[in-house]
Design an enzyme around this catalytic site. Structure first.
Site, short mmCIF file in Angstrom:
data_model
loop_
_atom_site.label_atom_id
_atom_site.label_comp_id
_atom_site.label_asym_id
_atom_site.label_seq_id
_atom_site.Cartn_x
_atom_site.Cartn_y
_atom_site.Cartn_z
N GLY A 140 -56.50 50.68 19.54
CA GLY A 140 -57.78 51.04 18.93
C GLY A 140 -57.56 51.99 17.76
N SER A 141 -58.47 52.91 17.62
CA SER A 141 -58.44 53.78 16.45
C SER A 141 -57.28 54.76 16.43
CB SER A 141 -59.76 54.55 16.34
OG SER A 141 -60.82 53.63 16.24
N THR A 142 -56.59 54.93 17.55
CA THR A 142 -55.42 55.83 17.52
C THR A 142 -54.34 55.27 16.60
OG1 THR A 142 -54.43 54.77 19.45
CG2 THR A 142 -55.82 56.67 19.87
#
Lengths: 630, 380
Positions: free
Chosen positions: A326-328
């Site tokens: 995801g956004s990590t």
């Protein structure tokens, strides 16, 4: 016809026959004498050796297994002596009567019997098998009084493995178990069969498995004179066993327990690394289980309970389960943009709230968009559109090339068994992964998804934590390790597991600084601000949400989806912001937004590590957390 | 010195008169050896073996007292008694280890086949004595039949070792009586050829399915085990393998008395009975073994000298046969223990533990002494 002989003639013929008989006897005795000579002189060496082989047996002396302690000396695995009641089936009159007879005055329940049967099937008939372990002193005394009734039954003092931390750090420490056929094959492959003579146990998982060679120790041998029945008559010489090496871990058991408590009953994983060494500070996989169940052979019910549980407690999520980041993934994408020259820190894009590609509209989380977005803001608010565009500009090959050095999609080489590779998607990977040309084709739209950490991307929490550490230690990629020292039991000499930088990634410090500034912004004013509100230190972080169930185009509402289909919650972080002492990755399965479940856990862990603060309760779930922030 | 026949010295002299000093010296040597070996192999049986020895020496002395001619007069009753007892064994005997050998006569159990070892040569010697000067093929045929009846009964028990010894005992008398070489040589040749072929084709013959006509399964196994003891190292071959190891590891001078590892760690089976020679060879080495051979050879030599000088045909035959029985015991036992002959239950004469065989053997020595005394009487 009857012949007549004079007696003298008879007598002289008799004397001749006596001579013949005498000569015959002499020849036979000469034959015997030559046989004696052959056996006793010619073949003496051979028979001497045979007699010595008969007489002398080498009895193995099983070494004590090394212990495992954390970085502060807290014991994770140790040995303790206990009495066992053992039966040698071949020497008993009847096995059933023997066991029934013993059961009259020593507690032997159905479980003991089942385990005994199971071990008996796996062992050789002349070996003794324990019917009961951990006898009390009273039970030993009761048996001793009755022992004349039970041939082939003996009380033995044996060492047992004990994991005093119970279910804590189980996936790291692992457990030992009885040697089975597969283990024997592995022992043979390693060429250490002799060293396992007499050993009943071997490491089955975790450090017990990966450091088996160090922990096991060297088997000693006792030369004894045995009689034809195989009983030792006297000791001739002995070579003592060498106790296995002790392991001192980089793990901090207190930190580990705080992290485990923080998860509560949620499923997930946490990996905390010391960025300057690659040493693992905490390695959590929840739910967990008690390794002590396995030592003496796990019962069928216990095994079923663990194996059939929908929560999969046996799974080592931290190193084996790969999830879309995801956004990590975005801080690493940002760095790739800077390093490749496709972006500069100050360069901003206009975010309308979506990105059109090949007739498909890729949505941002914020309807209407974030307005003008530069690199810093893109991380702080977790702007999808920025990364859709960046992914498109870098291309899938560009992304794969920039990400590979951080260890994405490759095993980190941690000193634990069973690590997964994860997936760093690329056209090459797709060709390898799929069969038909249709499946193998790489689509441009897939690149866009990869840019925000979705799509085929899948990394283990360990990979994320290690990449986080690399990002904040100046680009050094370490081989992460749980063991700090291997301590020789005899000399006390400590062999250091050297911090092993596998490679140095060529990144400009100012680029790293720009990305880190973005991550600090996340915890100050972005998606991590609620979790890190009031922290007396500066920290960097990034939330992420791994889509479990894709509701294309429509807004995702967590409450409407069954718990198991909720998104996975990610959070990667480091602290303090300057000169970080800890880098971590937290994943909560079906935890929803990153800020919702994972970030509060990270806060508790960092608070303890930097401040010594003990919350001693599960980290609260922040139900008001948002996926992106302004 | 008084001339009274009841003077103690005279009495003592009279008491020892029947004793042949050479034989008693050899016996002393053998018994001494037996004592030393039994102390090592099985000290707990030493007392009872000493009792056996005393009984056996008493029997020897009694036999030695009898005049040579009186000996032969026991031939027919002993022979008949032996045959009757063998039939009784067949009908009422006790079964032990798969063979019917023992007869319980209330006081003790006896093995009638043992009696035949002496009764057989005695009978044949008596028979030839009766026919002296008229010995032809008919006599040899009758002698063979006299031999065949008890041997048949013993084989039926079955007891291979004893039937072999009784056959040998009978054969020696017939041989010394002058059986034609033309009969002996072909039979010997057939024997050598058949033994040779068994050795050569042992692998095929020893297959489990192959039946040996006229032999029991366990007898076949004994022969097959001899041919290849390694076939069954823990079962049938164990005795031979362990005894050859004991003998071979003794080396030139042995491991020392009480220090035989094979003996004292129980690897050696039957170490106080049939395999006691292995104890000797292990603890006293080649030197000890050769000393025993020399003792035996001295015994045979004395026996043959007595036979050669015996006054009558019957005594000659008896003395010669008894001497050859000693030889047969010794050779078969040592051959078996060193692995050149099959394992048949034959004890090492005068050494192995056991009363029956010892009494039989000492009776034989007593017979030799009696015959020797007969010669002296004759000369006077």
């Amino acid at each position: 016809m009857i012949s007549f002989h004079a007696p003298e003639q008879d007598a002289s013929r008799f004397r001749r026959r006596v001579l013949v008989a005498g000569a015959f006897a002499l020849i036979c005795f000469a034959l015997l004498a030559s046989r004696f000579y052959y056996l006793q002189v010619v073949k003496f060496d051979y028979f001497h050796t045979r007699a010595e082989d008969n007489r002398i047996a080498l009895l193995p002396i099983v070494p004590n297994r090394g212990t495992i302690v954390d970085r502060k000396g807290v014991v994770l695995a140790r040995n303790y002596a206990a009495y066992t009641l053992e039966i040698t089936p071949s020497r008993t009159g009847g096995l059933e009567q023997t066991i029934d007879g013993l059961a009259e005055f020593i507690t032997i329940d159905a479980r003991d019997r089942r385990r005994f049967r199971k071990i008996l099937e796996e062992s050789r008939s002349f070996e003794s098998v324990a019917i009961r372990t951990r006898l009390s002193d009273e039970e030993v005394a009761r048996f001793t009084a009755q022992r004349y009734r039970f041939p082939g039954v003996e009380v033995q003092a044996r060492l047992f493995r004990d994991y005093p931390q119970g279910a804590s750090a189980t996936h790291v420490v692992g457990y030992i178990g009885r040697i089975n056929d597969r283990d024997i094959e592995r022992i043979e492959e390693r060429g250490v069969t002799a060293n396992y003579r007499g050993s009943d146990y071997i490491g089955k998982s975790g450090l017990e498995l990966s450091y088996e060679a160090e922990l096991h120790g060297t088997t000693g041998f006792e030369q004894v004179e045995v009689n034809a029945g195989g009983r030792a008559v006297r000791r001739l010489s002995s070579t003592p066993a060498v106790t296995g090496s002790d392991l001192e871990l980089t793990l901090d058991m207190e930190l580990q327990k705080i992290a485990e408590t923080a998860f509560g009953d949620r499923r997930g994983a946490l990996v905390a690394i010391e960025p300057s060494t690659g040493g693992i500070l905490a390695l959590v996989s929840t739910p967990t289980f008690d390794p002590n169940l396995f030592v003496e052979g796990i019962s069928t019910q216990d095994w079923k309970a663990l194996n059939d549980s929908p929560d999969h407690p046996l799974l080592h999520r931290a190193i084996y389960s790969a999830y879309p980041p995801g956004s990590t993934f975005k801080p690493f994408m940002a760095l790739a943009g800077l390093t490749s020259g496709k972006r500069t820190p100050g360069q901003a894009i206009a975010d309308p709230g979506y990105f059109n590609f090949a007739g498909h509209r890729f949505m941002d989380d914020k309807i209407g968009g974030h307005g003008m977005v530069d690199l810093h803001k893109s991380i702080v608010v977790s702007c999808n559109t920025y990364y859709y565009q960046l992914a498109n500009d870098l291309g899938i090959e560009g992304i794969a090339t920039a990400m590979a050095p951080f260890g994405f999609g490759a095993r980190t080489g941690i000193d634990l068994p069973g690590e997964a590779e994860g997936v760093l998607p690329s056209p090459a990977w797709k060709r390898k992964r799929f069969r038909t040309p249709e499946q193998q084709r790489w689509y441009g739209g897939e690149t866009i998804s990869v840019g925000i950490g979705q799509g085929y991307n899948a990394y283990t929490p360990l990979q994320m934590a290690n990449a986080m550490a690399t990002l904040v230690n100046g680009g050094k990629v370490f081989r992460p390790h749980v063991v700090r020292h291997v301590i020789d039991s005899r000399s006390g000499e400590k062999r250091v597991i050297e911090p092993d930088p596998i490679r140095q990634i060529a990144v400009k410090p100012e680029h790293l600084a720009a990305v880190r500034a973005g991550m600090v912004g996340v915890n100050k004013s972005g998606t991590g601000r609620r979790a890190f509100a009031g922290a007396p230190y500066d920290s960097g972080g990034k939330t992420g949400t791994a889509q479990v169930y894709s509701l294309k185009g429509s807004k995702y509402v967590a409450g409407q989806v069954r718990e198991r289909l909720r998104d996975h919650s990610w959070f990667i972080a480091y602290a303090p912001a300057e000169n970080p002492k800890i880098a971590l990755a937290v994943l909560v399965e079906n935890g929803g937004f990153g800020a919702q479940s994972a970030a509060p856990i990270a806060r508790q862990v960092i608070d303890y590590h930097l401040l010594g603060k003990r919350p001693n309760e599960p980290a609260p779930e922040d139900v008001e957390a948002e996926e992106s922030a302004e | 010195m008084s001339d009274s026949p009841f003077h103690p010295l005279r009495l003592l002299q009279a008491f020892f008169r029947p004793i042949d000093p050479i034989l008693i010296l050899i016996m002393a040597g053998l018994f001494g050896y037996a004592f030393v070996l039994m102390s090592s192999a099985s000290p707990e049986r030493l007392d009872s073996q000493l009792t056996h020895m005393m009984v056996a020496v008493a029997v020897m002395w009694c036999a030695a007292w009898l005049p040579g001619q009186r000996l032969l007069s026991f031939a027919v009753p002993l022979y008949l008694l032996g045959v009757v007892l063998l039939v009784a064994v067949e009908l009422f005997g006790e079964v032990s280890k798969g063979a019917q050998r023992w007869l319980d006569i209330g006081v003790t159990r006896i093995q009638p086949s043992e009696l035949m070892k002496i009764a057989m040569p005695l009978m044949l010697a008596w028979f030839f004595q009766q026919r002296e000067g008229r010995i032809g093929w008919r006599e040899f045929l009758i002698a063979t039949m006299l031999l065949a009846v008890p041997v048949g009964l013993i084989v039926k028990q079955p007891d291979l070792g004893t039937s072999l010894l009784v056959t040998a005992a009978g054969f020696y008398v017939i041989f010394f009586a002058g059986l034609s070489w033309r009969l002996i040589v072909p039979v010997a040749l057939v024997g050598i050829v058949s033994i040779g072929s068994i050795v050569a084709f042992g692998d095929t013959l020893c297959q489990p399915g192959v039946d040996w006509v006229g032999m029991r399964e366990y007898q076949k196994h004994r022969v097959c085990t001899l041919l290849d003891p390694t076939q069954d190292p823990l079962g049938k071959g164990f005795h031979i393998i362990q005894s050859t190891i004991a003998i071979g590891s003794g080396g030139l001078s042995g491991k020392g008395w009480m220090d035989g590892t094979q003996t004292h760690l129980s690897f050696l089976p039957e170490r106080h009975t049939d395999f006691i020679f292995a104890v000797l060879a292990e603890e006293f080495g080649l030197v000890g073994a050769l000393v025993l051979l020399v003792l035996y050879l001295a015994l045979f030599a004395r026996g043959f000298v007595i036979a050669a000088h015996a006054p009558t045909l019957g005594m000659r035959l008896l003395a010669g046969a008894v001497t050859m029985i000693f030889f047969t015991y010794a050779f078969v036992n040592m051959g078996m223990v060193t692995g050149i002959l099959p394992v048949v239950g034959v004890p090492l004469p005068f050494i192995s533990y056991g009363g029956t065989a010892l009494v039989t053997l000492c009776l034989g020595v007593g017979i030799l002494m009696s015959i020797q005394r007969g010669k002296l009487v004759n000369k006077h």
